[in-house]
Write an enzyme that holds these catalytic residues in place. Sequence first.
Site, mmCIF file in Angstrom:
data_model
loop_
_atom_site.group_PDB
_atom_site.id
_atom_site.type_symbol
_atom_site.label_atom_id
_atom_site.label_comp_id
_atom_site.label_asym_id
_atom_site.label_seq_id
_atom_site.Cartn_x
_atom_site.Cartn_y
_atom_site.Cartn_z
ATOM 1 N N LYS A 32 0.822 -1.219 0.000
ATOM 2 C CA LYS A 32 0.000 0.000 0.000
ATOM 3 C C LYS A 32 0.854 1.267 0.000
ATOM 4 O O LYS A 32 0.483 2.260 -0.632
ATOM 5 C CB LYS A 32 -0.950 0.009 1.184
ATOM 6 C CG LYS A 32 -0.319 0.246 2.536
ATOM 7 C CD LYS A 32 -1.343 0.384 3.623
ATOM 8 C CE LYS A 32 -0.687 0.590 4.982
ATOM 9 N NZ LYS A 32 0.072 1.838 5.078
ATOM 10 N N THR A 33 1.998 1.234 0.690
ATOM 11 C CA THR A 33 2.856 2.421 0.734
ATOM 12 C C THR A 33 3.386 2.731 -0.660
ATOM 13 O O THR A 33 3.455 3.893 -1.068
ATOM 14 C CB THR A 33 4.032 2.204 1.707
ATOM 15 O OG1 THR A 33 3.508 1.897 3.001
ATOM 16 C CG2 THR A 33 4.898 3.445 1.800
ATOM 17 N N ASP A 224 -3.825 7.718 4.552
ATOM 18 C CA ASP A 224 -3.254 6.397 4.809
ATOM 19 C C ASP A 224 -3.851 5.844 6.105
ATOM 20 O O ASP A 224 -4.294 6.596 6.969
ATOM 21 C CB ASP A 224 -1.739 6.521 4.942
ATOM 22 C CG ASP A 224 -1.030 5.178 4.945
ATOM 23 O OD1 ASP A 224 -1.664 4.170 4.548
ATOM 24 O OD2 ASP A 224 0.149 5.129 5.328
ATOM 25 N N GLU A 225 -3.857 4.521 6.246
ATOM 26 C CA GLU A 225 -4.375 3.851 7.452
ATOM 27 C C GLU A 225 -5.771 4.378 7.813
ATOM 28 O O GLU A 225 -6.059 4.709 8.965
ATOM 29 C CB GLU A 225 -3.410 4.047 8.639
ATOM 30 C CG GLU A 225 -1.998 3.562 8.392
ATOM 31 C CD GLU A 225 -1.869 2.045 8.378
ATOM 32 O OE1 GLU A 225 -2.908 1.357 8.419
ATOM 33 O OE2 GLU A 225 -0.731 1.549 8.306
ATOM 34 N N GLN A 255 -7.177 -4.661 9.922
ATOM 35 C CA GLN A 255 -6.105 -4.187 10.788
ATOM 36 C C GLN A 255 -6.535 -2.970 11.612
ATOM 37 O O GLN A 255 -5.708 -2.187 12.049
ATOM 38 C CB GLN A 255 -4.865 -3.851 9.954
ATOM 39 C CG GLN A 255 -4.299 -5.066 9.233
ATOM 40 C CD GLN A 255 -2.996 -4.755 8.519
ATOM 41 O OE1 GLN A 255 -1.970 -4.463 9.143
ATOM 42 N NE2 GLN A 255 -3.018 -4.816 7.207
ATOM 43 N N ARG A 608 2.762 -9.914 10.784
ATOM 44 C CA ARG A 608 4.077 -9.264 10.887
ATOM 45 C C ARG A 608 5.170 -10.216 10.435
ATOM 46 O O ARG A 608 6.286 -9.787 10.146
ATOM 47 C CB ARG A 608 4.386 -8.837 12.337
ATOM 48 C CG ARG A 608 3.452 -7.834 12.987
ATOM 49 C CD ARG A 608 3.148 -6.629 12.142
ATOM 50 N NE ARG A 608 1.951 -6.829 11.348
ATOM 51 C CZ ARG A 608 1.640 -6.161 10.246
ATOM 52 N NH1 ARG A 608 2.465 -5.261 9.773
ATOM 53 N NH2 ARG A 608 0.528 -6.386 9.585
#
Length: 755
Positions: A32-33, A224-225, A255, A608
């Site tokens: 996504k980044t 973002d997020e 998330q 993770r």
Amino acid sequence: MDYLSTLNEPQYEGVVNTDGPSMIIAGAGSGKTRVLTFRIAYLIQEKKVDPFNILALTFTNKAAKEMRERIEQVVGSNARNLWMGTFHSVFARILRAEAEKLGYPSNFTIYDADDSKSLIKTIVKEYGLDDKVYKPNVVLNRISGAKNRLVSWQEYINNPIYAGDDAAAQKPEMGRIYKTYCLRCFKANAMDFDDLLFNTNVLFRDHIDVLNKYQQRFKYVMVDEFQDTNVSQYLITKKLASVTQNIAVVGDDAQSIYAFRGANIENILNFEKDFPDLKVIKLEQNYRSSQNIVKAANSVIALNKGQLQKTVWTANGEGNKIELIKAISDNEEGRFVASAIFEKKASDSSKNSDFAVLYRTNSQSRAIEEALRKSGINYKIFGGLSFYQRKEIKDLMAYLRYAMNPEDEQSFRRIINLPKRGIGTTSVEKIVVAAFEHDIPLWEVLTNINSFLPGRVANAVNEFVTLIKNFKISADTKDAYEAASHIAKNSGLLKELYADKTVEGLNRYENVQELLNAIKEFVDSPDVEDKGLGAFLQDVALLTDTDNDKDENQDYVSLMTIHSSKGLEFNNVFIVGLEEDLFPSQMMLSSRADLEEERRLFYVAITRAKKNLYFSYALSRYRFGRLMNCEPSRFIEEVDPSFIFVNTRYGSREPKLGRSENPPGFSSNYAKNLIANRKQQTQKKPLQYHKPSANFRPSDISELQEGQKVEHPKFGFGKVRKIDVNGANKKAQVVFEDFGEKTLLLAFAKLRIVE
């Protein structure tokens, strides 16, 4: 355009579909980044959008910095003109420019949580209230929650629902404290973190001309997020994008783990209601983790009812199964972790930095720390006391803040008698009371102290005022480093610390020197336009939890809570303390929504890991000063057992370090195919868990037979269809009336034999 060739098809869509509203649902490890970064680069380079017209909002300064650097690699130094940063930093910048419209000076102070708690403590004391009832943390959380829902103190004290809730909680004075807290902050020319969002909403609500100005400036808005936004953040974003509709939000509902901070998962689940022309793009390919890890995570999150549907997959190799370890105690669990890391490093030359140990609460780190220390393994704990929370740093920072804003009551209280000037607590209270009784600024009382406190104390205060006037001239005329150095030297703080020759004293002195180094680095940075002390203070005030990240030059195992691990990745991850009432937390079992948030937290922990993942739990653990018996977490049972390997090698005994045999893993040295693939359910319909019968007691299932009827504490009644025995992993396939067929590991399942 070369950068576009590196994208897969959904990523490409996310980059080039820049007009109109878009929601990019980004699964864990899906890049996504990269999409956000290239989307901004595409706007600047291909669509010729002025960077000044792009607003990109992140949740950490670190994320913003990394994205800006990546964009700069594509489009050059023009990227520095972007409006990019955290919600708080961007809106603090807007509020500085527009502060006078809200009655604030542009140099207002930003209070951190400690400042807020200190003010609340003062108010509680002044009102003669019980500080055990009105604990600063509790009061601040209540005030913060109100502000994040855009409930002003005026609305709060006039709403009978809030009054009823506070009365029921035996805190009937909460409204009065909220009112006084806000008025005291305003009088001190200070805003807390929540005010930065609350006041931006007020600014846009009451000053349409200001809103129009920023609507025209920000022609493209990106968040973002997005799953972590609260009501206040979303309303600001929606207003800014309401004219052009060019808004792109990126996030993953799976998330969303910050409800306790006010995050509202409904923002992402219901985004389409506010933007009906929304284009939804799903990033479903995971580039981070092995197939076993991705599929295990999917099997867990599928149980959540409230979610956006997506199918995360990976082209990576199958990878190792998840290792499940049972320990007798939390200390043994710690020894297992240390031993596994020790042997893994020896077998494949892994570095300490390839490992992370994740836990639900900070208190769990003790046993892990002790074991790592005894094994000589370097580690670092994240989420402990940060550099800027140390006393000596806060002391000097209070001087710097007060030089910029002499109305700052909290900074005044901290430094007025530091170093000691013979100005006691009683005199300080008289000064503060005088300011409020005469309704004049605190600084005015200080500069006319002889009218309020004649005598020896007045002389000491006059000397203090002269000192601060000198500091203010320095702050207004010099850069941040020159001003801070002048203040540190002439305040007497450096001299006092230097005189303390104890180990602790030397450390404190070095810490202050390190702060001055940080200010010098700030001033010398080519990316910083405003090199004044005020700009540095704002930069520090807006640091987020993850901005003081690890030193890349050191090699250590990372120990952190799962909340702190979000956005990170490691080759090897240990999720420890997988026990009922610990994870999921006992505090999160009262509703489906809470339990689903805990499950999302578990999903974050699993994802993770890149290569190897370890689950562990203890049968006993010290909690709240008592030795508690524990049972395995329900989350272990919710993972598809075909992705788990039960390791009996370490369980229930102390592992030895440095053994010559092969390290623990999932290779041919260990039993293969211990757990067969369970039959996939054709339809996963989340149901309410079964409530166990009043006489429910787990039976001895060592002689469990096919065809027997059983009761499970969560899945209810079912019939045993098949029993498989494969080494130490005996399992049963049970067809439940409401939950369909489940494959259960009998070593962990609790079943009552009904007939």
